[in-house]
Scaffold this motif. Structure first.
Motif, short mmCIF file in Angstrom:
data_model
loop_
_atom_site.label_atom_id
_atom_site.label_comp_id
_atom_site.label_asym_id
_atom_site.label_seq_id
_atom_site.Cartn_x
_atom_site.Cartn_y
_atom_site.Cartn_z
N ARG A 148 17.92 6.85 9.03
CA ARG A 148 17.26 6.57 7.76
C ARG A 148 16.72 5.15 7.78
O ARG A 148 17.32 4.26 8.37
N ASP A 149 15.59 4.95 7.10
CA ASP A 149 15.03 3.61 6.99
C ASP A 149 14.09 3.55 5.80
O ASP A 149 13.89 4.53 5.09
N LEU A 150 13.53 2.37 5.60
CA LEU A 150 12.54 2.13 4.56
C LEU A 150 11.35 1.51 5.27
O LEU A 150 11.49 0.51 5.96
N ASN A 192 0.81 -1.23 0.00
CA ASN A 192 0.00 0.00 0.00
C ASN A 192 0.84 1.26 0.00
O ASN A 192 0.42 2.27 -0.55
N ALA A 193 1.98 1.24 0.66
CA ALA A 193 2.80 2.44 0.75
C ALA A 193 4.24 2.08 1.07
O ALA A 193 4.50 1.07 1.73
N ILE A 194 5.15 2.90 0.58
CA ILE A 194 6.57 2.78 0.92
C ILE A 194 7.08 4.17 1.25
O ILE A 194 6.90 5.10 0.47
N LYS A 195 7.69 4.31 2.42
CA LYS A 195 8.39 5.55 2.79
C LYS A 195 9.87 5.26 2.67
O LYS A 195 10.42 4.46 3.42
N ASN A 196 10.51 5.92 1.75
CA ASN A 196 11.93 5.69 1.50
C ASN A 196 12.76 6.82 2.11
O ASN A 196 12.99 7.85 1.49
N ARG A 197 13.20 6.62 3.33
CA ARG A 197 14.02 7.63 3.99
C ARG A 197 15.50 7.47 3.66
O ARG A 197 16.34 8.13 4.26
N TYR A 204 15.43 13.17 1.16
CA TYR A 204 14.86 13.13 2.51
C TYR A 204 15.72 13.95 3.46
O TYR A 204 16.94 13.75 3.54
N ASP A 205 15.10 14.86 4.19
CA ASP A 205 15.82 15.69 5.16
C ASP A 205 15.92 14.93 6.48
O ASP A 205 14.95 14.83 7.22
N ASP A 206 17.09 14.37 6.77
CA ASP A 206 17.26 13.56 7.96
C ASP A 206 17.64 14.37 9.21
O ASP A 206 17.89 13.81 10.27
N ALA A 207 17.63 15.70 9.10
CA ALA A 207 17.98 16.54 10.25
C ALA A 207 17.02 16.33 11.42
O ALA A 207 17.44 16.31 12.58
N SER A 208 15.74 16.14 11.13
CA SER A 208 14.75 15.97 12.21
C SER A 208 14.86 14.61 12.89
O SER A 208 14.32 14.42 13.98
#
Length: 115
Positions: A80-82, A61-66, A71-75
């Motif tokens: 990072r992950d998937l 249904n969805a993929i978040k590709n960090r 992708y701004d990883d400062a926060s």
């Protein structure tokens, strides 16, 4: 309901992440459109194959590709992950859960779960 089941897979490098996504693609209805992977020459290429074979037992249904460079990883302190969200359909038969093919979900009035 979502996120009732969660698991973690630890990969040593991005090639292992790519292998996992490829395996999920082979098990699911949704394909890899928009996913960027490294080819054998070391340059990026977009994977555009779509898997519409509804004989599979789950749907992505969805993929978040960090891992995406955009992708701004400062926060997240550099983390990072998937994250992958999949949907499965099942019925109870004689007290046992039977996972069903996506194409049969409506006809069998399957219960569905997104995890």
């Amino acid at each position: 309901l979502t996120d009732l089941v969660r698991c973690t897979v630890v990969a040593e490098d991005l090639r292992e992440v790519e292998a996992l996504i490829t395996r999920l693609h082979s098990w699911s209805v949704v394909g890899l459109a928009g996913v960027v992977a490294m080819n054998e020459e070391g340059s990026e290429e977009e994977l555009v194959e779509l898997n519409t074979d509804d004989s599979r037992n789950m749907r992505v249904n969805a993929i978040k590709n960090r891992f995406d460079p955009r992708y701004d990883d400062a926060s997240s302190g550099g983390y990072r992950d998937l994250s992958v969200s999949v949907e499965v359909g099942w019925v109870m038969r004689e007290g046992l859960v039977s996972f069903e093919r996506v194409r049969d979900w409506e006809a069998l009035e399957c219960q569905r779960h997104i995890c």
